[in-house]
Design an enzyme around this catalytic site. Structure first.
Site, PDB file in Angstrom:
ATOM      1  N   ALA A  57       6.962  -6.832   1.369  1.00  0.00           N
ATOM      2  CA  ALA A  57       6.461  -8.048   0.720  1.00  0.00           C
ATOM      3  C   ALA A  57       5.208  -7.746  -0.105  1.00  0.00           C
ATOM      4  O   ALA A  57       5.091  -8.216  -1.242  1.00  0.00           O
ATOM      5  CB  ALA A  57       6.159  -9.118   1.763  1.00  0.00           C
ATOM      6  N   TYR A  94       4.617  -8.558  -4.068  1.00  0.00           N
ATOM      7  CA  TYR A  94       3.494  -9.370  -4.538  1.00  0.00           C
ATOM      8  C   TYR A  94       2.639  -8.591  -5.538  1.00  0.00           C
ATOM      9  O   TYR A  94       2.217  -9.142  -6.564  1.00  0.00           O
ATOM     10  CB  TYR A  94       2.640  -9.854  -3.373  1.00  0.00           C
ATOM     11  CG  TYR A  94       3.398 -10.663  -2.335  1.00  0.00           C
ATOM     12  CD1 TYR A  94       4.443 -11.515  -2.686  1.00  0.00           C
ATOM     13  CD2 TYR A  94       3.073 -10.574  -0.990  1.00  0.00           C
ATOM     14  CE1 TYR A  94       5.135 -12.240  -1.732  1.00  0.00           C
ATOM     15  CE2 TYR A  94       3.762 -11.309  -0.031  1.00  0.00           C
ATOM     16  CZ  TYR A  94       4.788 -12.134  -0.409  1.00  0.00           C
ATOM     17  OH  TYR A  94       5.471 -12.861   0.529  1.00  0.00           O
TER      18      TYR A  94
END
Length: 177
Positions: A133, A137
């Site tokens: 993740a 991002y």
């Protein structure tokens, strides 16, 4: 999907008919650990929350839709119209994880925050151990603004969290390059 075939992805408003899919996600322990939440929610509770928040202007909940198939959710929550910031959250179902849809959906959510809601900053919280993740991002231009020690309790232990954000001007500049 086979041989790299992808489906057209869009985000659309969460509807009552989507709650059965949300219920499945909300009761999966590993998924909820990434959201720092307890994997416990009845369909009745979820429906009640939906009814309570349907007119709440401080959140927007979207379904990640792949040609009519539910693939996850992206949410803008804690929308602050004075300071012009909000938190973004995302969950992709296991079936569609790792296929690039999370990045596409996040981009659409951030676009909505900046260009429809006129937010100045979009932020998120992520477990420091969620490398996949954090990578997504970062690719979208979010930067780590701080590390919060033992911020969340999930899966029987405390977790450190990154606080990550992106400003509208940085997002626009990144898109133009």
């Amino acid at each position: 999907m086979k041989n790299g075939e992808t489906k057209e992805m869009r985000i659309r408003a969460l509807e009552r008919t989507d709650l059965k899919n949300i219920h499945i996600i909300d009761n999966k322990a590993e998924t909820m650990r990434l959201w720092f939440e307890e994997p416990y929610e009845s369909l009745d509770e979820l429906t009640s929350l939906y009814d309570k928040h349907i007119h709440d202007t401080h959140e927007r909940r979207f379904v990640i839709d792949l040609e009519g198939v539910f693939a996850g959710i992206v949410e803008l929550v804690s929308i602050d119209y004075i300071h012009r910031n909000c938190e973004i959250q995302i969950i992709i179902t296991d079936k569609y994880s790792g296929l690039g849809y999370a990045q596409q959906a996040l981009k659409k959510g951030v676009d909505y925050a900046f260009h429809t809601l006129n937010m100045y900053k979009v932020y998120l919280w992520v477990d420091v151990d969620n490398k996949k993740a954090v990578h997504i991002y970062n690719k979208l231009g979010f930067s780590i603004e701080g590390t919060i020690k033992q911020q969340f309790f999930a899966g029987g232990k405390y977790h450190d969290s990154y606080f990550m954000g992106i400003l509208k001007e940085d997002y626009i500049h990144q898109k133009s390059n």
